[in-house]
Design a protein around this motif. Structure first.
Motif, PDB file in Angstrom:
ATOM      1  N   GLU A  62       0.844  -1.184   0.000  1.00 38.01           N
ATOM      2  CA  GLU A  62       0.000   0.000   0.000  1.00 38.01           C
ATOM      3  C   GLU A  62       0.880   1.236   0.000  1.00 38.01           C
ATOM      4  O   GLU A  62       1.781   1.350   0.835  1.00 38.01           O
ATOM      5  CB  GLU A  62      -0.840  -0.015   1.270  1.00 38.01           C
ATOM      6  CG  GLU A  62      -2.263   0.438   1.066  1.00 38.01           C
ATOM      7  CD  GLU A  62      -3.070   0.164   2.318  1.00 38.01           C
ATOM      8  OE1 GLU A  62      -3.206   1.092   3.126  1.00 38.01           O
ATOM      9  OE2 GLU A  62      -3.507  -1.014   2.478  1.00 38.01           O
ATOM     10  N   ILE A  63       0.617   2.117  -0.945  1.00 48.21           N
ATOM     11  CA  ILE A  63       1.385   3.366  -0.987  1.00 48.21           C
ATOM     12  C   ILE A  63       0.444   4.507  -0.641  1.00 48.21           C
ATOM     13  O   ILE A  63      -0.590   4.691  -1.289  1.00 48.21           O
ATOM     14  CB  ILE A  63       2.002   3.586  -2.385  1.00 48.21           C
ATOM     15  CG1 ILE A  63       2.924   2.408  -2.727  1.00 48.21           C
ATOM     16  CG2 ILE A  63       2.733   4.919  -2.444  1.00 48.21           C
ATOM     17  CD1 ILE A  63       3.576   2.485  -4.097  1.00 48.21           C
ATOM     18  N   SER A  64       0.779   5.269   0.392  1.00 53.14           N
ATOM     19  CA  SER A  64      -0.122   6.326   0.853  1.00 53.14           C
ATOM     20  C   SER A  64      -0.237   7.420  -0.202  1.00 53.14           C
ATOM     21  O   SER A  64       0.683   7.642  -0.988  1.00 53.14           O
ATOM     22  CB  SER A  64       0.387   6.906   2.172  1.00 53.14           C
ATOM     23  OG  SER A  64       1.598   7.613   1.949  1.00 53.14           O
ATOM     24  N   PRO A  65      -1.392   8.083  -0.253  1.00 51.26           N
ATOM     25  CA  PRO A  65      -1.543   9.161  -1.234  1.00 51.26           C
ATOM     26  C   PRO A  65      -0.662  10.364  -0.881  1.00 51.26           C
ATOM     27  O   PRO A  65      -0.243  10.521   0.264  1.00 51.26           O
ATOM     28  CB  PRO A  65      -3.023   9.519  -1.113  1.00 51.26           C
ATOM     29  CG  PRO A  65      -3.429   9.075   0.240  1.00 51.26           C
ATOM     30  CD  PRO A  65      -2.576   7.894   0.579  1.00 51.26           C
ATOM     31  N   ARG A  66      -0.432  11.182  -1.869  1.00 48.75           N
ATOM     32  CA  ARG A  66       0.390  12.363  -1.636  1.00 48.75           C
ATOM     33  C   ARG A  66      -0.450  13.418  -0.939  1.00 48.75           C
ATOM     34  O   ARG A  66      -1.493  13.820  -1.434  1.00 48.75           O
ATOM     35  CB  ARG A  66       0.892  12.909  -2.965  1.00 48.75           C
ATOM     36  CG  ARG A  66       1.736  14.149  -2.785  1.00 48.75           C
ATOM     37  CD  ARG A  66       2.446  14.504  -4.063  1.00 48.75           C
ATOM     38  NE  ARG A  66       3.436  15.547  -3.809  1.00 48.75           N
ATOM     39  CZ  ARG A  66       4.468  15.758  -4.579  1.00 48.75           C
ATOM     40  NH1 ARG A  66       4.662  15.007  -5.662  1.00 48.75           N
ATOM     41  NH2 ARG A  66       5.336  16.710  -4.308  1.00 48.75           N
ATOM     42  N   ARG A  72       5.835   9.911   2.424  1.00 45.61           N
ATOM     43  CA  ARG A  72       5.027   8.802   1.895  1.00 45.61           C
ATOM     44  C   ARG A  72       5.313   7.546   2.676  1.00 45.61           C
ATOM     45  O   ARG A  72       6.464   7.272   3.028  1.00 45.61           O
ATOM     46  CB  ARG A  72       5.378   8.564   0.431  1.00 45.61           C
ATOM     47  CG  ARG A  72       4.945   9.677  -0.472  1.00 45.61           C
ATOM     48  CD  ARG A  72       3.447   9.839  -0.496  1.00 45.61           C
ATOM     49  NE  ARG A  72       2.865   9.250  -1.689  1.00 45.61           N
ATOM     50  CZ  ARG A  72       2.982   9.814  -2.879  1.00 45.61           C
ATOM     51  NH1 ARG A  72       3.667  10.921  -3.046  1.00 45.61           N
ATOM     52  NH2 ARG A  72       2.403   9.243  -3.909  1.00 45.61           N
ATOM     53  N   ARG A  73       4.301   6.777   2.931  1.00 46.74           N
ATOM     54  CA  ARG A  73       4.452   5.505   3.629  1.00 46.74           C
ATOM     55  C   ARG A  73       4.154   4.370   2.656  1.00 46.74           C
ATOM     56  O   ARG A  73       3.090   4.334   2.049  1.00 46.74           O
ATOM     57  CB  ARG A  73       3.484   5.444   4.817  1.00 46.74           C
ATOM     58  CG  ARG A  73       3.762   6.508   5.857  1.00 46.74           C
ATOM     59  CD  ARG A  73       2.532   6.785   6.694  1.00 46.74           C
ATOM     60  NE  ARG A  73       2.246   5.675   7.601  1.00 46.74           N
ATOM     61  CZ  ARG A  73       2.709   5.600   8.843  1.00 46.74           C
ATOM     62  NH1 ARG A  73       3.500   6.547   9.319  1.00 46.74           N
ATOM     63  NH2 ARG A  73       2.412   4.561   9.603  1.00 46.74           N
ATOM     64  N   LEU A  81       7.403  -1.070   7.135  1.00 49.48           N
ATOM     65  CA  LEU A  81       7.040   0.220   6.557  1.00 49.48           C
ATOM     66  C   LEU A  81       8.274   0.946   6.045  1.00 49.48           C
ATOM     67  O   LEU A  81       9.267   1.098   6.755  1.00 49.48           O
ATOM     68  CB  LEU A  81       6.368   1.030   7.670  1.00 49.48           C
ATOM     69  CG  LEU A  81       5.973   2.465   7.380  1.00 49.48           C
ATOM     70  CD1 LEU A  81       4.756   2.489   6.483  1.00 49.48           C
ATOM     71  CD2 LEU A  81       5.688   3.188   8.690  1.00 49.48           C
ATOM     72  N   GLU A  83       9.512   4.604   4.644  1.00 45.56           N
ATOM     73  CA  GLU A  83       9.048   5.990   4.672  1.00 45.56           C
ATOM     74  C   GLU A  83      10.048   6.862   3.928  1.00 45.56           C
ATOM     75  O   GLU A  83      11.250   6.725   4.160  1.00 45.56           O
ATOM     76  CB  GLU A  83       8.949   6.438   6.133  1.00 45.56           C
ATOM     77  CG  GLU A  83       7.851   7.430   6.396  1.00 45.56           C
ATOM     78  CD  GLU A  83       7.675   7.663   7.902  1.00 45.56           C
ATOM     79  OE1 GLU A  83       6.554   7.952   8.318  1.00 45.56           O
ATOM     80  OE2 GLU A  83       8.680   7.548   8.644  1.00 45.56           O
ATOM     81  N   ASN A  87       8.646  12.566  -2.348  1.00 48.20           N
ATOM     82  CA  ASN A  87       7.321  12.369  -2.940  1.00 48.20           C
ATOM     83  C   ASN A  87       7.355  12.314  -4.466  1.00 48.20           C
ATOM     84  O   ASN A  87       6.640  11.526  -5.083  1.00 48.20           O
ATOM     85  CB  ASN A  87       6.387  13.500  -2.494  1.00 48.20           C
ATOM     86  CG  ASN A  87       5.772  13.212  -1.137  1.00 48.20           C
ATOM     87  OD1 ASN A  87       5.255  12.122  -0.911  1.00 48.20           O
ATOM     88  ND2 ASN A  87       5.853  14.169  -0.229  1.00 48.20           N
ATOM     89  N   GLY A 103      -2.280   9.544  -5.886  1.00 43.14           N
ATOM     90  CA  GLY A 103      -2.965   8.944  -4.744  1.00 43.14           C
ATOM     91  C   GLY A 103      -4.446   8.895  -4.960  1.00 43.14           C
ATOM     92  O   GLY A 103      -4.964   9.457  -5.914  1.00 43.14           O
TER      93      GLY A 103
END
Ligand SMILES: [Zn+2]
Length: 367
Positions: A62-66, A72-73, A81, A83, A87, A103
């Motif tokens: 899972e890539i966190s949205p910007r 970004r996680r 995780l 990090e 970005n 994202g």
């Protein structure tokens, strides 16, 4: 150098950052590497360079949205995780994979106007069909329906009801005969004549006080309705006149075809028909689950007034039935005539108005 580290250095580093082992706050300086669609995180800690920390396929990651400049996680399947503050590098990687958006939040903003436009178009199209094409199609379907269809539907419905809830009528023979005679007097002036209609007496069971018409001209009157009417026999005849109206206007067939048409629309829009609609269409007892439209009820009410007047009976007798419904049937809930025959006070007034209108017309030639 091991074989593994050679492989890693051959592939593309996406971004550098820190790696947190699963459920740990420990930070390991690391870089995220793309290996043919899979992602690995390798250590860049001094003395541990290129040690593989975690590996995963894209669908498990899972890539966190910007969101602004928040790091970004990148969460792996084992809940470790990675990090990074880079970005832009993550966005470049995602775009390169055809996941072009930065994202989910961004993505929704792009997709939404188009989606809403499409949904609106479908709704508009559906309501145009419903409003204009469906009634016409229903009329055509009613016209071309051979008599055997309503006959089969009616037989199926009555059979189902007899199995599920009805019992033989406990009404004394003399009372049945009296009601039958009154009924024949109004049916003789109905479309198709008296022989078109057949009155069935039943103990209503769960259905309680009710009267209804099957599309083939079979009418059912429950003992409970007769009991409810008490000494007002004309009222029973008026209710049966109303049911004759439903048969003459083919209301149940129309209602059924409309439901079938609506089911078609639902199918078109949602790709699936609710089981409720399917029940209505496939089960004989479903005929009863349909409630007539307001317009259909008004037509049937007027027919009762006409038939009663022609037979020399009180044309306003049906209005007394609505008084009864209001006062006595409150506690019968869904199975009562209120649910299959909605809209009580307005209907009562409309009946009285129509009686006045017909009487005024009748008086004109002589007066
Ligand atoms: Zn009705």
């Amino acid at each position: 150098m091991s074989m593994g580290s050679t492989l890693v250095s051959d592939h593309k580093t996406i971004a550098t950052g820190v790696w947190h082992p699963p459920h740990s706050n420990r930070e390991v300086p690391a870089r995220l590497v793309d290996i043919g669609g899979s992602l690995i995180v390798v250590s860049i800690e001094e003395g541990e360079e290129d040690r593989r920390l975690v590996w995963g396929i894209r669908s498990d990651i899972e890539i966190s949205p910007r969101v602004g400049s928040i790091p970004r996680r990148i969460v792996f399947g084992n809940e470790s995780l990675f990090e990074t503050r880079d970005n832009d590098a993550i966005d470049t990687y995602l775009r390169g994979r055809g996941e072009g958006r930065s994202g989910l939040i961004h993505g929704l903003e792009i997709v939404r106007p188009r989606l809403i436009g499409f949904a609106l178009a479908v709704v508009v199209l559906a309501s145009v069909i419903y409003r204009y094409a469906l009634p016409a199609l229903v009329e055509v379907a009613v016209l071309v329906t051979p008599p055997v269809v309503p006959e089969m539907m009616s037989a199926g419905t009555l059979k189902t009801l007899d199995q599920v809830t009805f019992g033989p009528s406990k009404l004394p023979e003399a009372e049945q005969t009296a009601i039958r005679d009154d009924f024949a007097r109004i049916a003789v002036n109905a479309q198709g004549g008296a022989s078109r209609y057949h009155l069935n007496f039943r103990d209503g069971g769960l259905i309680g006080p009710n009267a209804f018409a099957l599309p083939d001209g079979n009418l059912v009157l429950t003992d409970q309705l007769v009991a409810l009417a008490g000494s007002d026999k004309e009222m029973i005849t008026a209710v049966l006149g109303h049911e004759i109206g439903h048969v003459e206007y083919k209301h149940s067939l129309r209602q059924l075809y409309t439901a079938a048409g609506v089911a078609g629309l639902v199918l078109l829009i949602a790709g699936d028909v609710g089981s409720g609609v399917q029940d209505i269409l496939t089960q004989g007892g479903g005929l009863l689950a349909l409630s007539y439209s307001r317009q259909a009820e008004a037509q049937a009410d007027r027919r009762s007034v006409e038939l009663m007047l022609t037979a020399g009976k009180d044309p306003a007798a049906l209005s007394r039935f609505f008084d009864l419904l209001e006062t006595k049937l409150d506690d019968h809930g869904k199975t009562s005539m209120l649910s299959t025959h909605p809209g009580t006070p307005e209907r009562k007034q409309a009946i009285l108005d129509y009686v006045r209108e017909l009487r005024a017309k009748g008086d004109q030639p002589s007066g």
